[in-house]
Enzyme design. Structure first.
Site, PDB file in Angstrom:
ATOM      1  N   GLU A  10      11.580  19.640 -23.291  1.00 35.21           N
ATOM      2  CA  GLU A  10      10.730  19.849 -22.097  1.00 35.21           C
ATOM      3  C   GLU A  10      11.246  21.049 -21.289  1.00 35.21           C
ATOM      4  OE1 GLU A  10       7.945  18.266 -21.942  1.00 35.21           O
ATOM      5  OE2 GLU A  10       8.205  16.229 -22.718  1.00 35.21           O
ATOM      6  N   ASN A  53       1.180  20.708 -20.607  1.00 36.65           N
ATOM      7  CA  ASN A  53       0.836  20.001 -21.842  1.00 36.65           C
ATOM      8  C   ASN A  53       0.984  20.860 -23.092  1.00 36.65           C
ATOM      9  OD1 ASN A  53       0.222  17.679 -20.417  1.00 36.65           O
ATOM     10  ND2 ASN A  53      -1.902  18.323 -20.085  1.00 36.65           N
ATOM     11  N   ARG A  92      -1.712  22.790 -13.732  1.00 41.12           N
ATOM     12  CA  ARG A  92      -0.741  21.795 -14.184  1.00 41.12           C
ATOM     13  C   ARG A  92      -0.905  21.467 -15.668  1.00 41.12           C
ATOM     14  NH1 ARG A  92       1.345  16.361 -10.920  1.00 41.12           N
ATOM     15  NH2 ARG A  92       2.827  15.751 -12.522  1.00 41.12           N
ATOM     16  N   HIS A 112       1.692  19.331 -26.445  1.00 45.15           N
ATOM     17  CA  HIS A 112       1.455  17.898 -26.297  1.00 45.15           C
ATOM     18  C   HIS A 112       0.151  17.414 -26.922  1.00 45.15           C
ATOM     19  CE1 HIS A 112       4.899  18.068 -23.653  1.00 45.15           C
ATOM     20  NE2 HIS A 112       4.833  16.776 -23.396  1.00 45.15           N
ATOM     21  N   LYS A 154       3.906  11.530 -10.934  1.00 46.92           N
ATOM     22  CA  LYS A 154       3.121  10.672 -11.838  1.00 46.92           C
ATOM     23  C   LYS A 154       3.901   9.392 -12.086  1.00 46.92           C
ATOM     24  CE  LYS A 154       0.383  13.928 -14.563  1.00 46.92           C
ATOM     25  NZ  LYS A 154       0.126  14.424 -15.923  1.00 46.92           N
ATOM     26  N   HIS A 199       9.487  10.925 -28.002  1.00 45.44           N
ATOM     27  CA  HIS A 199       8.502  11.829 -27.394  1.00 45.44           C
ATOM     28  C   HIS A 199       8.894  13.295 -27.625  1.00 45.44           C
ATOM     29  CE1 HIS A 199       5.541  13.349 -24.614  1.00 45.44           C
ATOM     30  NE2 HIS A 199       6.488  13.998 -23.949  1.00 45.44           N
ATOM     31  N   HIS A 238       1.288  14.455 -28.914  1.00 47.49           N
ATOM     32  CA  HIS A 238       0.915  13.066 -28.622  1.00 47.49           C
ATOM     33  C   HIS A 238       0.315  12.382 -29.846  1.00 47.49           C
ATOM     34  CE1 HIS A 238       0.830  13.546 -23.985  1.00 47.49           C
ATOM     35  NE2 HIS A 238       1.901  12.872 -24.363  1.00 47.49           N
ATOM     36  N   GLU A 257      -3.699  18.011 -11.335  1.00 45.49           N
ATOM     37  CA  GLU A 257      -3.967  18.510 -12.685  1.00 45.49           C
ATOM     38  C   GLU A 257      -5.409  18.959 -12.892  1.00 45.49           C
ATOM     39  OE1 GLU A 257      -1.673  16.332 -15.649  1.00 45.49           O
ATOM     40  OE2 GLU A 257      -3.074  16.946 -17.200  1.00 45.49           O
ATOM     41  N   LYS A 309       8.951  23.429 -12.657  1.00 41.99           N
ATOM     42  CA  LYS A 309       8.049  22.265 -12.666  1.00 41.99           C
ATOM     43  C   LYS A 309       7.506  22.027 -11.261  1.00 41.99           C
ATOM     44  CE  LYS A 309       6.500  17.946 -13.880  1.00 41.99           C
ATOM     45  NZ  LYS A 309       6.561  16.717 -14.604  1.00 41.99           N
ATOM     46  N   ARG A 358       0.804  -1.236   0.000  1.00 42.99           N
ATOM     47  CA  ARG A 358       0.000   0.000   0.000  1.00 42.99           C
ATOM     48  C   ARG A 358       0.836   1.285   0.000  1.00 42.99           C
ATOM     49  NH1 ARG A 358      -2.787  -2.913   3.995  1.00 42.99           N
ATOM     50  NH2 ARG A 358      -4.556  -4.038   3.090  1.00 42.99           N
TER      51      ARG A 358
HETATM   52  N1  LIG Z   1       6.078  10.746 -14.946  1.00 40.67           N
HETATM   53  C1  LIG Z   1       6.099  11.812 -15.714  1.00 40.67           C
HETATM   54  O1  LIG Z   1       5.644  12.902 -15.333  1.00 40.67           O
HETATM   55  C2  LIG Z   1       6.734  11.709 -17.068  1.00 40.67           C
HETATM   56  C3  LIG Z   1       7.060  12.861 -17.774  1.00 40.67           C
HETATM   57  C4  LIG Z   1       7.721  12.727 -18.994  1.00 40.67           C
HETATM   58  C5  LIG Z   1       8.021  11.467 -19.483  1.00 40.67           C
HETATM   59  N2  LIG Z   1       7.682  10.367 -18.764  1.00 40.67           N
HETATM   60  C6  LIG Z   1       8.008   9.015 -19.231  1.00 40.67           C
HETATM   61  O2  LIG Z   1       9.415   8.909 -19.359  1.00 40.67           O
HETATM   62  C7  LIG Z   1       9.722   7.938 -20.347  1.00 40.67           C
HETATM   63  C8  LIG Z   1      10.809   8.463 -21.249  1.00 40.67           C
HETATM   64  O3  LIG Z   1      11.954   8.730 -20.468  1.00 40.67           O
HETATM   65  P1  LIG Z   1      13.429   8.706 -21.089  1.00 40.67           P
HETATM   66  O4  LIG Z   1      13.431   9.584 -22.279  1.00 40.67           O
HETATM   67  O5  LIG Z   1      14.345   8.967 -19.969  1.00 40.67           O
HETATM   68  O6  LIG Z   1      13.538   7.223 -21.669  1.00 40.67           O
HETATM   69  P2  LIG Z   1      14.253   5.896 -21.103  1.00 40.67           P
HETATM   70  O7  LIG Z   1      14.067   5.759 -19.656  1.00 40.67           O
HETATM   71  O8  LIG Z   1      13.810   4.807 -21.983  1.00 40.67           O
HETATM   72  O9  LIG Z   1      15.802   6.207 -21.374  1.00 40.67           O
HETATM   73  C9  LIG Z   1      16.284   6.346 -22.704  1.00 40.67           C
HETATM   74  C10 LIG Z   1      17.502   5.448 -22.937  1.00 40.67           C
HETATM   75  O10 LIG Z   1      18.629   6.018 -22.280  1.00 40.67           O
HETATM   76  C11 LIG Z   1      19.314   5.028 -21.508  1.00 40.67           C
HETATM   77  N3  LIG Z   1      19.998   5.766 -20.441  1.00 40.67           N
HETATM   78  C12 LIG Z   1      19.462   6.213 -19.272  1.00 40.67           C
HETATM   79  N4  LIG Z   1      20.379   6.978 -18.627  1.00 40.67           N
HETATM   80  C13 LIG Z   1      21.504   7.001 -19.381  1.00 40.67           C
HETATM   81  C14 LIG Z   1      22.780   7.634 -19.253  1.00 40.67           C
HETATM   82  N5  LIG Z   1      23.055   8.439 -18.229  1.00 40.67           N
HETATM   83  N6  LIG Z   1      23.700   7.425 -20.223  1.00 40.67           N
HETATM   84  C15 LIG Z   1      23.395   6.653 -21.296  1.00 40.67           C
HETATM   85  N7  LIG Z   1      22.205   6.049 -21.485  1.00 40.67           N
HETATM   86  C16 LIG Z   1      21.267   6.223 -20.538  1.00 40.67           C
HETATM   87  C17 LIG Z   1      18.218   4.088 -21.103  1.00 40.67           C
HETATM   88  O11 LIG Z   1      18.711   2.824 -20.749  1.00 40.67           O
HETATM   89  C18 LIG Z   1      17.344   4.034 -22.373  1.00 40.67           C
HETATM   90  O12 LIG Z   1      17.893   3.144 -23.302  1.00 40.67           O
HETATM   91  C19 LIG Z   1       8.420   7.638 -21.074  1.00 40.67           C
HETATM   92  O13 LIG Z   1       7.950   6.382 -20.654  1.00 40.67           O
HETATM   93  C20 LIG Z   1       7.482   8.739 -20.607  1.00 40.67           C
HETATM   94  O14 LIG Z   1       6.131   8.327 -20.576  1.00 40.67           O
HETATM   95  C21 LIG Z   1       7.046  10.469 -17.574  1.00 40.67           C
HETATM   96 ZN   LIG Z   2       6.366  15.585 -22.547  1.00 40.85          ZN
END
Ligand SMILES: NC(=O)c1ccc[n+]([C@@H]2O[C@H](COP(=O)([O-])OP(=O)(O)OC[C@H]3O[C@@H](n4cnc5c(N)ncnc54)[C@H](O)[C@@H]3O)[C@@H](O)[C@H]2O)c1
Ligand SMILES: [Zn+2]
Length: 309
Positions: free
Chosen positions: A121, A185, A181, A188, A79, A204, A192, A177, A167, A57
């Site tokens: 971003e 977007n 918040r 987006h 999130k 993205h 999206h 949101e 942020k 939980r």
């Molecule tokens: N929770 C939120 O508010 C929020 C906001 C924006 C995005 N997201 C989510 O985040 C995700 C995208 O995140 P991302 O772009 O970090 O992608 P990711 O986590 O897939 O990382 C991208 C790649 O970089 C590699 N990597 C990570 N750190 C590294 C480093 N220091 N050096 C070399 N390689 C490295 C990872 O292994 C992966 O292959 C999506 O799933 C998206 O939905 C969430």
């Molecule tokens: Zn985004």
């Protein structure tokens, strides 16, 4: 310390991965007085955060983000989620990290495409909330992009700090949101749709760059934003090495369908965040931060955008 990992990439942001992690914790008799530490990109942060949200939980977790997206965006705001075949982030929870530790040196090993696309971003946070952040990035973009330089961490730390304050401030004021918040977007709504229609071949951030170019254009054409503030956004996106134009193989009809048909089925219309000037979003009656745009008007603006070179 129990060290758990899973393969990299969005394809592993699934309930199967979550189940695997849950079971490892149960088998190791991990208890509620423990803490989960998420070290990695946005995928690791979102999955580990969701595990933390539901394990017994809810247990505390700490974010140590290592990509630009994760440092600039996903590690802040609570999130958490996993993807389903029907769509991204469909099952998850709001669960805030106990703390977030950012070491910008980790970005030095990130590949150029992940690096640049994450940066949108940060640019977006400047656009919606802080003109000085936007112009700081404008002035320093060449240095920012040379992210393997030894001097690099100091300047990027300054940017990241400013970014995270923005942020955090928005999220703290409207965690669930309800209205404010939603300004996060910006870019987006179109972004999206494009991300999905590209079959996720666009990252993205790349889709959001195209989305910002489109939504900046709407803001100008509808009459809220000056042409020069519109052009400034295009210039910075271009200098960051990100795409501006809707790909040729994605038609206006596809985008309209993606944005309207899905929504109409649920009895709602797509809403847009529009800019009044760089650093400030347009607000509407009763302080609303988003507005619907008529399908006909949207179709004509998207068609004009498609014709631009
Ligand atoms: N929770 C939120 O508010 C929020 C906001 C924006 C995005 N997201 C989510 O985040 C995700 C995208 O995140 P991302 O772009 O970090 O992608 P990711 O986590 O897939 O990382 C991208 C790649 O970089 C590699 N990597 C990570 N750190 C590294 C480093 N220091 N050096 C070399 N390689 C490295 C990872 O292994 C992966 O292959 C999506 O799933 C998206 O939905 C969430
Ligand atoms: Zn985004």
């Amino acid at each position: 310390v129990l060290l758990l990992d899973f393969p990299a990439g969005e394809h592993y942001k699934t309930r199967e991965t979550k189940q695997y992690l849950d079971e490892q914790l149960i088998n190791a008799r991990f208890e509620r007085n423990g803490t989960i530490i998420a070290v990695g990109g946005g995928v690791v942060g979102d999955v580990a955060g969701f595990v933390a949200a539901t394990y017994m939980r809810g247990v505390p977790y700490i974010q140590i983000p290592t990509t630009v997206i994760a440092q600039a965006d996903s590690s802040i705001g609570g999130k958490t989620a996993v993807d389903y075949p029907q769509g991204k982030n469909l099952i998850g929870a709001f669960h805030h990290p106990h703390s977030v530790f950012i070491d910008t040196k980790t970005l030095c090993t990130l590949d150029g495409r992940n690096y640049r696309s994450g940066f949108i971003e940060i640019i977006k946070h400047g656009l919606i909330r802080d003109a000085s952040l936007f112009s700081f990035i404008e002035r320093n973009i060449d240095f920012i992009l040379s992210h393997k330089d030894k001097q690099y961490p100091s300047i990027i730390t300054a940017i990241m700090t400013k970014n995270c304050r923005i942020k955090n401030d928005i999220v703290a004021k409207d965690a669930k949101e309800q209205n404010l918040r939603k300004i996060l977007n910006y870019g987006h709504t179109v972004g999206h749709a494009i991300e999905h229609l590209s079959g996720y071949s666009l990252f993205h951030g790349e889709a959001v760059a195209i989305g910002i170019a489109a939504e900046a254009y709407f803001s100008w054409k509808i009459g809220y934003l000056s042409e020069s503030d519109y052009q400034k956004q295009l210039n910075l996106i271009k200098k960051t090495g990100l795409p501006l134009r809707i790909p040729d193989n994605i038609s206006v009809d596809d985008i309209i369908d993606k944005m309207y048909v899905d929504k109409k089925a649920r009895g709602s219309r797509p809403e847009f965040v529009l800019l009044q000037k760089i650093g400030k979003v347009k607000t509407f009656a009763r302080g609303k931060t988003t507005t619907p745009v008529e399908e006909k008007e949207l179709r004509s603006m998207l068609s004009a955008l498609k014709k631009m070179k």
